[in-house]
Design a protein around this motif. Sequence first.
Motif, PDB file in Angstrom:
ATOM      1  N   HIS A 155       0.851  -1.190   0.000  1.00 37.80           N
ATOM      2  CA  HIS A 155       0.000   0.000   0.000  1.00 37.80           C
ATOM      3  C   HIS A 155       0.885   1.237   0.000  1.00 37.80           C
ATOM      4  O   HIS A 155       2.101   1.137   0.150  1.00 37.80           O
ATOM      5  CB  HIS A 155      -0.892   0.005   1.240  1.00 37.80           C
ATOM      6  N   THR A 156       0.278   2.417  -0.126  1.00 35.60           N
ATOM      7  CA  THR A 156       1.083   3.624  -0.017  1.00 35.60           C
ATOM      8  C   THR A 156       1.728   3.663   1.361  1.00 35.60           C
ATOM      9  O   THR A 156       1.097   3.359   2.369  1.00 35.60           O
ATOM     10  CB  THR A 156       0.243   4.901  -0.263  1.00 35.60           C
ATOM     11  N   ALA A 157       3.012   3.973   1.377  1.00 34.29           N
ATOM     12  CA  ALA A 157       3.849   4.070   2.579  1.00 34.29           C
ATOM     13  C   ALA A 157       4.072   2.743   3.301  1.00 34.29           C
ATOM     14  O   ALA A 157       4.508   2.729   4.440  1.00 34.29           O
ATOM     15  CB  ALA A 157       3.336   5.133   3.537  1.00 34.29           C
ATOM     16  N   SER A 158       3.786   1.617   2.632  1.00 30.97           N
ATOM     17  CA  SER A 158       4.127   0.322   3.224  1.00 30.97           C
ATOM     18  C   SER A 158       5.641   0.168   3.242  1.00 30.97           C
ATOM     19  O   SER A 158       6.337   0.603   2.325  1.00 30.97           O
ATOM     20  CB  SER A 158       3.502  -0.830   2.425  1.00 30.97           C
ATOM     21  N   LEU A 159       6.133  -0.481   4.287  1.00 27.54           N
ATOM     22  CA  LEU A 159       7.565  -0.653   4.501  1.00 27.54           C
ATOM     23  C   LEU A 159       7.890  -2.138   4.625  1.00 27.54           C
ATOM     24  O   LEU A 159       7.373  -2.808   5.514  1.00 27.54           O
ATOM     25  CB  LEU A 159       7.997   0.075   5.775  1.00 27.54           C
ATOM     26  N   ALA A 160       8.740  -2.633   3.727  1.00 28.62           N
ATOM     27  CA  ALA A 160       9.188  -4.027   3.774  1.00 28.62           C
ATOM     28  C   ALA A 160      10.621  -4.068   4.280  1.00 28.62           C
ATOM     29  O   ALA A 160      11.429  -3.195   3.952  1.00 28.62           O
ATOM     30  CB  ALA A 160       9.103  -4.658   2.393  1.00 28.62           C
ATOM     31  N   GLU A 161      10.919  -5.086   5.071  1.00 37.42           N
ATOM     32  CA  GLU A 161      12.264  -5.280   5.611  1.00 37.42           C
ATOM     33  C   GLU A 161      12.768  -6.650   5.161  1.00 37.42           C
ATOM     34  O   GLU A 161      12.121  -7.669   5.418  1.00 37.42           O
ATOM     35  CB  GLU A 161      12.217  -5.205   7.139  1.00 37.42           C
ATOM     36  N   LEU A 162      13.902  -6.654   4.467  1.00 35.99           N
ATOM     37  CA  LEU A 162      14.499  -7.893   3.992  1.00 35.99           C
ATOM     38  C   LEU A 162      15.925  -8.007   4.524  1.00 35.99           C
ATOM     39  O   LEU A 162      16.582  -6.994   4.764  1.00 35.99           O
ATOM     40  CB  LEU A 162      14.539  -7.927   2.458  1.00 35.99           C
ATOM     41  N   GLU A 163      16.388  -9.253   4.631  1.00 39.78           N
ATOM     42  CA  GLU A 163      17.739  -9.480   5.129  1.00 39.78           C
ATOM     43  C   GLU A 163      18.343 -10.662   4.379  1.00 39.78           C
ATOM     44  O   GLU A 163      17.650 -11.608   4.025  1.00 39.78           O
ATOM     45  CB  GLU A 163      17.665  -9.786   6.621  1.00 39.78           C
ATOM     46  N   GLY A 164      19.648 -10.580   4.135  1.00 37.52           N
ATOM     47  CA  GLY A 164      20.349 -11.674   3.484  1.00 37.52           C
ATOM     48  C   GLY A 164      21.812 -11.336   3.306  1.00 37.52           C
ATOM     49  O   GLY A 164      22.242 -10.203   3.542  1.00 37.52           O
ATOM     50  N   GLU A 165      22.572 -12.320   2.870  1.00 36.42           N
ATOM     51  CA  GLU A 165      24.002 -12.114   2.629  1.00 36.42           C
ATOM     52  C   GLU A 165      24.241 -11.150   1.470  1.00 36.42           C
ATOM     53  O   GLU A 165      25.110 -10.295   1.531  1.00 36.42           O
ATOM     54  CB  GLU A 165      24.684 -13.459   2.317  1.00 36.42           C
ATOM     55  N   TRP A 166      23.478 -11.344   0.391  1.00 37.95           N
ATOM     56  CA  TRP A 166      23.644 -10.558  -0.828  1.00 37.95           C
ATOM     57  C   TRP A 166      22.267 -10.218  -1.393  1.00 37.95           C
ATOM     58  O   TRP A 166      21.343 -11.004  -1.248  1.00 37.95           O
ATOM     59  CB  TRP A 166      24.414 -11.350  -1.890  1.00 37.95           C
ATOM     60  N   PRO A 167      22.139  -9.124  -2.108  1.00 36.97           N
ATOM     61  CA  PRO A 167      20.854  -8.798  -2.741  1.00 36.97           C
ATOM     62  C   PRO A 167      20.721  -9.504  -4.093  1.00 36.97           C
ATOM     63  O   PRO A 167      20.754  -8.899  -5.148  1.00 36.97           O
ATOM     64  CB  PRO A 167      20.926  -7.285  -2.895  1.00 36.97           C
ATOM     65  N   LEU A 168      20.587 -10.833  -4.047  1.00 34.88           N
ATOM     66  CA  LEU A 168      20.471 -11.653  -5.245  1.00 34.88           C
ATOM     67  C   LEU A 168      19.091 -12.282  -5.318  1.00 34.88           C
ATOM     68  O   LEU A 168      18.432 -12.473  -4.293  1.00 34.88           O
ATOM     69  CB  LEU A 168      21.538 -12.758  -5.238  1.00 34.88           C
ATOM     70  N   ALA A 169      18.678 -12.652  -6.521  1.00 37.03           N
ATOM     71  CA  ALA A 169      17.371 -13.273  -6.714  1.00 37.03           C
ATOM     72  C   ALA A 169      17.219 -14.511  -5.837  1.00 37.03           C
ATOM     73  O   ALA A 169      18.062 -15.409  -5.864  1.00 37.03           O
ATOM     74  CB  ALA A 169      17.184 -13.635  -8.180  1.00 37.03           C
ATOM     75  N   GLY A 170      16.177 -14.515  -5.030  1.00 38.47           N
ATOM     76  CA  GLY A 170      15.863 -15.646  -4.177  1.00 38.47           C
ATOM     77  C   GLY A 170      16.727 -15.787  -2.937  1.00 38.47           C
ATOM     78  O   GLY A 170      16.594 -16.761  -2.205  1.00 38.47           O
TER      79      GLY A 170
END
Length: 150
Positions: A124-139
């Motif tokens: 939605h507008t102003a929704s915030l997602a938080e992701l974590e991982g070793e590298w910003p790679l697909a999957g």
Amino acid sequence: MKLWILRHGEAQAHARRDAERELTAHGREQVLHSAAQMLGEPLDSILVSPYVRAQQTAELVRKALGFTSELIVVPWLTPDSEPKYAMSKLPDSGHVLLVTHQPFVGDLISLLQFGHLREPQPMHTASLAELEGEWPLAGSMKLLSVRHPR
């Protein structure tokens, strides 16, 4: 690596060009609510779309968090940007906030989390997602949370 992805706040319905649409008063409130979710989190950089509503969103977040570095405007965070290309441009380490648009934002999250674009993340507008991982790679990244403003 920690990656936050924020969709801009609610914007005006019309402007001369889509890129010139500005945040509404409600959109500014939404952004401040989302920014509060990041208080106390380390942040190395804020990358932002060149569109006005995203720039306004990023500036509100920057001020709310007391982030002193300049915003980094990049052309690959617009609504019609190619997620695979954008993923190749992401920093490979650090704590980074992206301020961008739908449908791009949902597709990018899906690509980072699942390795494909078949399950775009609803944002939605102003929704915030938080992701974590070793590298910003697909999957390769794990979606830790998605927070929607009230």
